[in-house]
Write a protein that holds these residues in place. Structure first.
Motif, mmCIF file in Angstrom:
data_model
loop_
_atom_site.group_PDB
_atom_site.id
_atom_site.type_symbol
_atom_site.label_atom_id
_atom_site.label_comp_id
_atom_site.label_asym_id
_atom_site.label_seq_id
_atom_site.Cartn_x
_atom_site.Cartn_y
_atom_site.Cartn_z
ATOM 1 N N ASN A 43 64.127 36.610 37.242
ATOM 2 C CA ASN A 43 63.588 37.749 38.258
ATOM 3 C C ASN A 43 63.727 36.859 40.127
ATOM 4 O O ASN A 43 64.200 37.094 41.635
ATOM 5 C CB ASN A 43 62.199 38.905 38.451
ATOM 6 C CG ASN A 43 62.582 39.963 37.350
ATOM 7 O OD1 ASN A 43 63.845 39.507 37.079
ATOM 8 N ND2 ASN A 43 61.750 40.792 37.469
ATOM 9 N N ALA A 47 66.695 36.980 42.936
ATOM 10 C CA ALA A 47 66.085 36.873 43.893
ATOM 11 C C ALA A 47 66.482 35.432 44.950
ATOM 12 O O ALA A 47 67.063 35.786 45.983
ATOM 13 C CB ALA A 47 64.679 37.326 43.877
ATOM 14 N N LYS A 50 70.226 35.737 44.549
ATOM 15 C CA LYS A 50 70.584 37.185 45.863
ATOM 16 C C LYS A 50 70.935 36.837 46.982
ATOM 17 O O LYS A 50 71.445 36.691 47.956
ATOM 18 C CB LYS A 50 70.336 38.466 45.431
ATOM 19 C CG LYS A 50 70.640 38.724 44.086
ATOM 20 C CD LYS A 50 69.977 40.082 43.805
ATOM 21 C CE LYS A 50 69.506 40.800 42.112
ATOM 22 N NZ LYS A 50 68.433 41.271 41.645
ATOM 23 N N ASP A 85 57.812 33.850 45.164
ATOM 24 C CA ASP A 85 59.655 33.352 45.552
ATOM 25 C C ASP A 85 59.822 33.226 46.897
ATOM 26 O O ASP A 85 59.262 34.625 47.643
ATOM 27 C CB ASP A 85 59.790 33.644 45.184
ATOM 28 C CG ASP A 85 60.326 35.406 44.885
ATOM 29 O OD1 ASP A 85 61.168 35.458 46.081
ATOM 30 O OD2 ASP A 85 60.100 36.206 44.165
ATOM 31 N N MET A 90 62.123 42.273 48.964
ATOM 32 C CA MET A 90 62.500 44.240 48.752
ATOM 33 C C MET A 90 61.893 45.250 49.728
ATOM 34 O O MET A 90 61.272 44.684 50.119
ATOM 35 C CB MET A 90 61.459 44.721 47.571
ATOM 36 C CG MET A 90 62.697 44.182 46.145
ATOM 37 S SD MET A 90 62.106 44.751 44.669
ATOM 38 C CE MET A 90 60.732 43.567 44.321
ATOM 39 N N HIS A 98 63.124 50.609 42.308
ATOM 40 C CA HIS A 98 63.500 48.858 41.199
ATOM 41 C C HIS A 98 62.296 48.718 39.620
ATOM 42 O O HIS A 98 61.909 48.485 38.734
ATOM 43 C CB HIS A 98 63.512 47.635 41.698
ATOM 44 C CG HIS A 98 65.155 47.765 42.008
ATOM 45 N ND1 HIS A 98 65.952 47.720 41.574
ATOM 46 C CD2 HIS A 98 64.710 46.918 43.357
ATOM 47 C CE1 HIS A 98 66.755 47.889 42.609
ATOM 48 N NE2 HIS A 98 66.789 46.586 43.241
ATOM 49 N N GLY A 131 61.690 43.196 31.513
ATOM 50 C CA GLY A 131 61.433 42.951 32.801
ATOM 51 C C GLY A 131 60.427 42.731 33.190
ATOM 52 O O GLY A 131 59.765 42.339 32.744
ATOM 53 N N PHE A 132 60.742 43.306 34.706
ATOM 54 C CA PHE A 132 59.006 42.953 35.696
ATOM 55 C C PHE A 132 58.274 43.652 34.886
ATOM 56 O O PHE A 132 56.943 42.927 34.761
ATOM 57 C CB PHE A 132 59.427 43.782 36.733
ATOM 58 C CG PHE A 132 58.424 44.081 36.915
ATOM 59 C CD1 PHE A 132 57.232 42.924 38.493
ATOM 60 C CD2 PHE A 132 58.281 45.647 37.650
ATOM 61 C CE1 PHE A 132 56.438 43.788 38.644
ATOM 62 C CE2 PHE A 132 56.991 45.724 38.068
ATOM 63 C CZ PHE A 132 56.179 44.588 38.808
ATOM 64 N N THR A 179 58.701 37.407 48.168
ATOM 65 C CA THR A 179 57.745 38.291 46.975
ATOM 66 C C THR A 179 56.783 38.120 46.743
ATOM 67 O O THR A 179 57.477 36.408 46.007
ATOM 68 C CB THR A 179 58.542 38.434 45.563
ATOM 69 O OG1 THR A 179 59.807 39.837 46.620
ATOM 70 C CG2 THR A 179 58.008 40.020 44.657
HETATM 71 P P1 ADP Z 1 66.252 43.733 35.739
HETATM 72 O O1 ADP Z 1 65.939 42.008 36.589
HETATM 73 O O2 ADP Z 1 67.176 43.125 33.970
HETATM 74 O O3 ADP Z 1 67.524 44.466 36.539
HETATM 75 P P2 ADP Z 1 63.888 43.802 35.839
HETATM 76 O O4 ADP Z 1 62.946 44.897 35.985
HETATM 77 O O5 ADP Z 1 63.045 42.368 35.747
HETATM 78 O O6 ADP Z 1 64.944 44.234 35.437
HETATM 79 O O7 ADP Z 1 63.584 43.896 37.561
HETATM 80 C C1 ADP Z 1 64.535 45.105 38.479
HETATM 81 C C2 ADP Z 1 64.651 44.892 39.137
HETATM 82 O O8 ADP Z 1 63.616 44.940 41.073
HETATM 83 C C3 ADP Z 1 65.857 43.864 39.589
HETATM 84 O O9 ADP Z 1 66.899 43.950 39.416
HETATM 85 C C4 ADP Z 1 65.554 43.476 41.268
HETATM 86 O O10 ADP Z 1 66.458 44.251 42.169
HETATM 87 C C5 ADP Z 1 63.905 43.737 41.281
HETATM 88 N N1 ADP Z 1 62.913 42.737 41.330
HETATM 89 C C6 ADP Z 1 61.765 42.528 40.084
HETATM 90 N N2 ADP Z 1 61.815 40.629 41.137
HETATM 91 C C7 ADP Z 1 62.373 40.657 41.943
HETATM 92 C C8 ADP Z 1 61.843 39.745 43.081
HETATM 93 N N3 ADP Z 1 60.811 38.438 42.632
HETATM 94 N N4 ADP Z 1 62.588 39.442 44.762
HETATM 95 C C9 ADP Z 1 63.841 40.698 44.825
HETATM 96 N N5 ADP Z 1 63.653 41.702 44.211
HETATM 97 C C10 ADP Z 1 62.775 41.928 42.768
#
Ligand code: ADP
Length: 634
Positions: A43, A47, A50, A85, A90, A98, A131-132, A179
């Motif tokens: 992630n 970031a 992006k 990072d 966000m 998210h 993911g997260f 973040t």
């Molecule tokens: P995925 O990465 O598969 O979309 P996640 O649950 O890991 O699913 O994350 C959900 C969303 O949260 C990501 O798509 C992103 O938009 C946001 N996100 C997660 N971690 C970060 C980060 N470190 N910096 C910015 N945005 C983040």
């Protein structure tokens, strides 16, 4: 929502799918704890990608003001790990969207279908992509502090949750963009409060990542004694994997990178990494997964490659580079020909896209051909997962029809098994002398196909028939008309002619019998009238008294059923009724002088034939009545 001491603090409930995911994850991934690091580093790297991408159109956001990277540290006192990072960050809205919901549609359905046994299967939950939320495998509380790129002053947001149904969001101040994710470890997660353990895991999960990943370590003097100071040590090469030369990349690195781009837990089956210069200048790295994503058949399934232009990440799910029947392919394409400001709209009808798509499709098909010829077992794994999707190929990709046809697998009369293991090339190799057609049969199920009366003469003559029983097969056969120069022939069509496999004496005998039966055929026609298209004698049956077939250019039974099931108005299929003159029941029928009793025989034989062909009949009570009348005579 409750306003408490801190400005703007609110408590919110997780979407119920998130609660389910958290619960399942904690129970199924305890033996896979370390993957939270892969997910969170992944992630963080996204970031950074992006941020670079958004800075293309808004240079204010990132002017190389800091080297993009990820920093990991831990604190034994507070039992925390922090992953920081300096990527895109966000907003409050992003955080709620998210980190409080799962956007994928069909999620609730996916969870409701999992049995208790399945919830313990880490592959299944892995397929879903945690993911997260994987942070909660090791943490009993998680704090996220994030400041979006371009935010005014030090405005930032803090998200906090104990993973139990609620989370809070509040405004905070944060000195720099990006973040921080702070994991408050549960007892089972404490193994990660060790520099060596962390270092080990991070190097595994970050080697392929394009930005530097640092770990905070103890500073040591020349004799190896700790000085009491901390320093940041870079763990990875920080060179995007696909830009490195193939010979420098290990299988393990390719596999880890796959997990990064695909969010899959399982290993890929095969991959293909290519740098191409010339008319188009690009690199592609394409993977075939070993498991189908849970939502592959959903209409809004996200598919496609990651698109990079000159090593800058542009978008996820660029579906323009793969035809739909190859939507299971994961990986990326890095083009030097597309403009950096390329959008989905521009990609849509763009020459470069078109030619990359052709090249990528060919590459995938070649990769599959190679797998099929080198490792039949692996190919079978592939086919079981993706066979149904591959069957969409001949309709979608005319140019590669022959290649795709060669990759299809079916059951056939050659093997006594419902497994789809037979390729058309091997069928063609086994064709009998003089055979110029590929014979096939479509049915509702393997059992229905295998026991179809239409197969009787093929068995007698030793001719193999391809057995098809997937719903899509009938539709597939509208597009698949030939393979290796041989035409396909449905064995339930009236045009089927196997006379070339008969000798002269046999043909002569058939002619005679046909002549003798002419009057019986006429009697049946007289009785049935326009309920059937035609009545005729057949010599293709052995143990079955009669069958129905359709005219060559009429819609077949399976196609009609398919359309009916889809709610379409389908004209009634008019069958040709074929009787087997050698069968005892047919002989009894033809010997029947009484017209009423004769009619009952016709009803019974036609009813049976319809039942075998369609699995149902229009008027069961008429059939049963006729049958019972006949039985009482016995
Ligand atoms: P995925 O990465 O598969 O979309 P996640 O649950 O890991 O699913 O994350 C959900 C969303 O949260 C990501 O798509 C992103 O938009 C946001 N996100 C997660 N971690 C970060 C980060 N470190 N910096 C910015 N945005 C983040």
């Amino acid at each position: 929502m409750s306003e408490t001491t801190t400005a703007n603090k609110e408590t919110r409930g997780f979407q119920s799918e998130v609660k389910q995911l958290l619960h399942l994850m904690i129970h199924s991934l305890y033996s896979n704890k370390e993957i939270f690091l892969r997910e969170l580093i992944s992630n963080a790297s996204d970031a950074a990608d992006k941020l670079r991408f958004q800075a293309l159109s808004n240079p204010e956001l990132y002017q190389g003001d800091a080297d993009l990277g990820v920093k990991l540290s831990f604190d034994k006192e507070t039992k925390t790990i922090t992953i920081s990072d300096n990527g895109i960050g966000m907003t409050r809205e992003n955080v709620i969207d998210h980190l409080g919901t799962i956007a994928k549609s069909g999620t609730a359905e996916f969870f409701s279908k999992l049995s208790d046994e399945q919830t313990k299967d880490s592959q299944l939950i892995g397929q879903f992509g945690v993911g997260f939320y994987s942070a909660f495998i090791v943490a009993d509380a998680v704090t996220v502090r994030t400041r979006v790129a371009g935010a005014a002053s030090n405005e930032a947001v803090q998200w906090h949750s104990e993973g139990e149904g609620e989370y809070t969001v509040e405004s905070i101040e944060k000195a720099s963009r990006g973040t921080d994710i702070i994991l408050h470890l549960r007892d089972e997660g404490e193994e990660f409060l060790s520099e060596w353990r962390l270092r080990d895991v991070i190097s595994k999960y970050s080697d392929h990542i394009g930005i530097p990943v640092f770990i905070q370590t103890e500073d040591r003097d020349d004799e190896g004694k700790e000085t009491g100071n901390k320093k940041w040590e870079q763990i990875n090469k920080a060179q995007a994997l696909w830009t490195r030369s193939k010979s420098d990349i290990s299988d393990e690195e390719y596999q880890e990178f796959y997990k990064h781009v695909s969010h899959d837990f399982a290993e890929p089956l095969v991959w293909s990494h290519n740098k191409v210069e010339g008319k188009n200048d690009y690199t592609s790295l394409l993977y075939i997964p070993s498991k189908a994503p849970w939502d592959m058949m959903n209409r809004d399934h996200k598919s496609g490659l990651k698109l990079y232009v000159q090593r800058v990440f542009i978008m996820d799910d660029a579906e323009q580079f793969m035809p739909s029947y190859l939507r299971f392919v994961r990986g990326l394409i890095d083009s030097n020909d597309l403009p950096l400001n390329v959008s989905r709209e521009i990609l849509q009808d763009n020459k470069v896209t078109q030619s990359l798509r052709n090249a990528c499709s060919k590459r995938v098909l070649t990769m599959l051909e190679r797998m099929a010829s080198n490792d039949a077992e692996k190919y079978q794994t592939f086919w079981k997962q993706f066979g149904l999707v591959m069957k969409e190929g001949p309709a979608e990709d005319m140019a590669n029809k022959e290649k795709i046809a060669g990759l299809l697998r079916f059951a056939s009369t050659e093997l006594d098994s419902a497994e789809q293991t037979i390729g058309l090339a091997s069928y063609v190799e086994r064709m009998k002398e003089g055979q110029d057609k590929i014979y096939y049969l479509t049915a509702d199920s393997y059992a229905a196909a295998k026991n179809s009366p239409h197969l009787e003469q093929f068995k007698a003559k030793g001719i193999e028939v391809v057995l098809m029983f997937d719903r899509i097969d009938e539709w597939l056969m509208n597009y698949l008309t030939e393979f290796d120069g041989k035409q396909f022939q449905s064995i339930t069509k009236a045009g089927l002619d196997l006379s070339k496999f008969e000798d002269e004496a046999e043909k002569e005998k058939h002619k005679e019998t046909e002549q003798e039966f002419k009057s019986v055929v006429e009697r049946i026609k007289g009785y049935l009238g326009d309920r059937v298209k035609d009545v005729r004698t057949t010599f293709k049956l052995a143990t079955t008294p009669a069958v129905v077939v359709t005219d060559d250019f009429e819609m077949g039974t399976q196609m009609a059923k398919l359309l009916e099931a889809a709610g379409q108005a389908v004209p009634e299929v008019k069958y040709i009724f074929e009787i087997n003159p050698d069968h005892a029941l047919v002989k009894m029928m033809s010997d029947e002088a009484d017209e009423v009793a004769f009619g009952r025989w016709v009803e019974v034989l036609l009813g049976q034939a319809m039942l075998a062909e369609r699995g149902s009949m229009t008027d069961p009570s008429q059939f049963l009545g006729a049958m019972n009348q006949l039985l009482t005579k016995v």
